[in-house]
Design a protein around this motif. Structure first.
Motif, mmCIF file in Angstrom:
data_model
loop_
_atom_site.group_PDB
_atom_site.id
_atom_site.type_symbol
_atom_site.label_atom_id
_atom_site.label_comp_id
_atom_site.label_asym_id
_atom_site.label_seq_id
_atom_site.Cartn_x
_atom_site.Cartn_y
_atom_site.Cartn_z
ATOM 1 N N ASP A 6 0.840 -1.198 0.000
ATOM 2 C CA ASP A 6 0.000 0.000 0.000
ATOM 3 C C ASP A 6 0.884 1.261 0.000
ATOM 4 O O ASP A 6 1.693 1.456 0.908
ATOM 5 C CB ASP A 6 -0.902 -0.005 1.235
ATOM 6 C CG ASP A 6 -1.910 1.131 1.260
ATOM 7 O OD1 ASP A 6 -1.756 2.105 0.484
ATOM 8 O OD2 ASP A 6 -2.856 1.051 2.054
ATOM 9 N N PRO A 7 0.746 2.122 -1.023
ATOM 10 C CA PRO A 7 1.601 3.328 -1.082
ATOM 11 C C PRO A 7 1.377 4.289 0.087
ATOM 12 O O PRO A 7 2.248 5.094 0.397
ATOM 13 C CB PRO A 7 1.229 3.979 -2.423
ATOM 14 C CG PRO A 7 -0.009 3.312 -2.888
ATOM 15 C CD PRO A 7 -0.127 2.003 -2.187
ATOM 16 N N GLN A 8 0.235 4.197 0.754
ATOM 17 C CA GLN A 8 -0.020 5.073 1.911
ATOM 18 C C GLN A 8 0.939 4.781 3.060
ATOM 19 O O GLN A 8 1.196 5.655 3.884
ATOM 20 C CB GLN A 8 -1.462 4.923 2.387
ATOM 21 C CG GLN A 8 -2.461 5.583 1.459
ATOM 22 C CD GLN A 8 -3.867 5.529 2.012
ATOM 23 O OE1 GLN A 8 -4.213 4.641 2.777
ATOM 24 N NE2 GLN A 8 -4.686 6.481 1.619
ATOM 25 N N ILE A 9 1.487 3.566 3.111
ATOM 26 C CA ILE A 9 2.436 3.232 4.172
ATOM 27 C C ILE A 9 3.689 4.087 4.033
ATOM 28 O O ILE A 9 4.139 4.711 4.998
ATOM 29 C CB ILE A 9 2.771 1.721 4.164
ATOM 30 C CG1 ILE A 9 1.532 0.897 4.516
ATOM 31 C CG2 ILE A 9 3.927 1.415 5.125
ATOM 32 C CD1 ILE A 9 1.707 -0.604 4.358
ATOM 33 N N ASP A 10 4.252 4.151 2.828
ATOM 34 C CA ASP A 10 5.456 4.960 2.630
ATOM 35 C C ASP A 10 5.153 6.449 2.800
ATOM 36 O O ASP A 10 5.965 7.185 3.361
ATOM 37 C CB ASP A 10 6.083 4.698 1.258
ATOM 38 C CG ASP A 10 7.449 5.354 1.149
ATOM 39 O OD1 ASP A 10 8.332 5.033 1.975
ATOM 40 O OD2 ASP A 10 7.628 6.214 0.262
ATOM 41 N N ASP A 33 -8.607 -10.353 10.135
ATOM 42 C CA ASP A 33 -7.980 -11.410 10.941
ATOM 43 C C ASP A 33 -7.234 -12.426 10.091
ATOM 44 O O ASP A 33 -6.254 -13.009 10.516
ATOM 45 C CB ASP A 33 -9.044 -12.145 11.772
ATOM 46 C CG ASP A 33 -9.469 -11.333 12.980
ATOM 47 O OD1 ASP A 33 -8.756 -10.369 13.335
ATOM 48 O OD2 ASP A 33 -10.520 -11.654 13.563
ATOM 49 N N ARG A 34 -7.708 -12.659 8.869
ATOM 50 C CA ARG A 34 -7.103 -13.684 8.016
ATOM 51 C C ARG A 34 -6.116 -13.115 6.995
ATOM 52 O O ARG A 34 -5.441 -13.854 6.306
ATOM 53 C CB ARG A 34 -8.199 -14.449 7.278
ATOM 54 C CG ARG A 34 -9.110 -15.210 8.224
ATOM 55 C CD ARG A 34 -9.903 -16.248 7.472
ATOM 56 N NE ARG A 34 -10.786 -16.980 8.332
ATOM 57 C CZ ARG A 34 -10.444 -18.054 9.031
ATOM 58 N NH1 ARG A 34 -9.207 -18.496 8.992
ATOM 59 N NH2 ARG A 34 -11.318 -18.678 9.778
ATOM 60 N N SER A 35 -6.032 -11.805 6.921
ATOM 61 C CA SER A 35 -5.195 -11.166 5.908
ATOM 62 C C SER A 35 -3.787 -10.908 6.430
ATOM 63 O O SER A 35 -3.587 -10.649 7.614
ATOM 64 C CB SER A 35 -5.837 -9.846 5.485
ATOM 65 O OG SER A 35 -4.997 -9.154 4.600
ATOM 66 N N ASP A 36 -2.809 -10.974 5.533
ATOM 67 C CA ASP A 36 -1.438 -10.588 5.858
ATOM 68 C C ASP A 36 -1.105 -9.220 5.273
ATOM 69 O O ASP A 36 0.048 -8.800 5.291
ATOM 70 C CB ASP A 36 -0.449 -11.638 5.335
ATOM 71 C CG ASP A 36 -0.505 -12.930 6.133
ATOM 72 O OD1 ASP A 36 -1.027 -12.917 7.274
ATOM 73 O OD2 ASP A 36 -0.028 -13.957 5.623
ATOM 74 N N LYS A 37 -2.114 -8.535 4.744
ATOM 75 C CA LYS A 37 -1.910 -7.204 4.154
ATOM 76 C C LYS A 37 -2.023 -6.150 5.253
ATOM 77 O O LYS A 37 -3.008 -6.103 5.986
ATOM 78 C CB LYS A 37 -2.948 -6.934 3.063
ATOM 79 C CG LYS A 37 -2.714 -5.621 2.344
ATOM 80 C CD LYS A 37 -3.679 -5.467 1.172
ATOM 81 C CE LYS A 37 -3.507 -4.149 0.462
ATOM 82 N NZ LYS A 37 -2.339 -4.084 -0.380
ATOM 83 N N LEU A 38 -0.985 -5.321 5.334
ATOM 84 C CA LEU A 38 -0.977 -4.241 6.318
ATOM 85 C C LEU A 38 -1.377 -2.936 5.654
ATOM 86 O O LEU A 38 -1.080 -2.705 4.480
ATOM 87 C CB LEU A 38 0.414 -4.101 6.940
ATOM 88 C CG LEU A 38 0.792 -5.218 7.915
ATOM 89 C CD1 LEU A 38 2.295 -5.258 8.126
ATOM 90 C CD2 LEU A 38 0.079 -5.027 9.238
#
Length: 144
Positions: A6-10, A33-38
């Motif tokens: 996600d570009p918002q992280i940077d 809960d099941r996602s590894d996407k931050l």
């Protein structure tokens, strides 16, 4: 592997690091809960106290914080910390993935002085963290 695409992280990371911004922390949470996407769920200007209020007891999260402290009467220092939060009610499977995912997060939130593992909100009190930052910072003339 954690998904930090996600570009918002940077954008949030650069905002916390910027001297021109009042933003001094960001919080990354998993999409579900099941996602590894931050993704960035919050940012703020209220430092560690505000961040503590934003942390969920049932979540595993990562935070990046700019901490400002005085070394003496004339100087102010800014250091960055990486917080790896595992709330007391965090699910077992999520806890099991944290060490691997934390390594991925460190590739994106690269520049920090210390890592603060936190299991209770009390672990994020400012005074003990500032003591650790002073020790990590090298020369200290005030006896800490």
């Amino acid at each position: 592997m954690a998904d930090l695409s996600d570009p918002q992280i940077d954008e949030a990371y650069q905002d916390v690091r910027s001297d021109k911004s009042d933003t001094n922390w960001l919080l990354l949470d998993y999409e579900s809960d099941r996602s590894d996407k931050l993704r960035v769920t919050q940012t703020g200007t209220g430092g560690l106290a505000e961040l503590r209020d934003a942390l969920g007891d049932s979540k595993a999260s990562y935070a990046y914080v700019r901490v400002t402290f005085s070394n003496d009467k004339e100087s102010q220092r800014e250091k960055f910390i990486l917080v790896v939060w595992i709330g007391p009610g965090c699910k077992v499977m999520r806890k099991a993935k944290i060490s691997v995912h934390a390594a991925d997060v460190k590739q994106v939130l690269r520049v920090y002085s210390i890592e603060v593992p936190a299991r209770e909100k009390e672990d994020l009190k400012e005074d003990p963290i500032v003591v650790k930052l002073r020790k990590a910072g090298g020369a200290s003339y005030d006896g800490v």
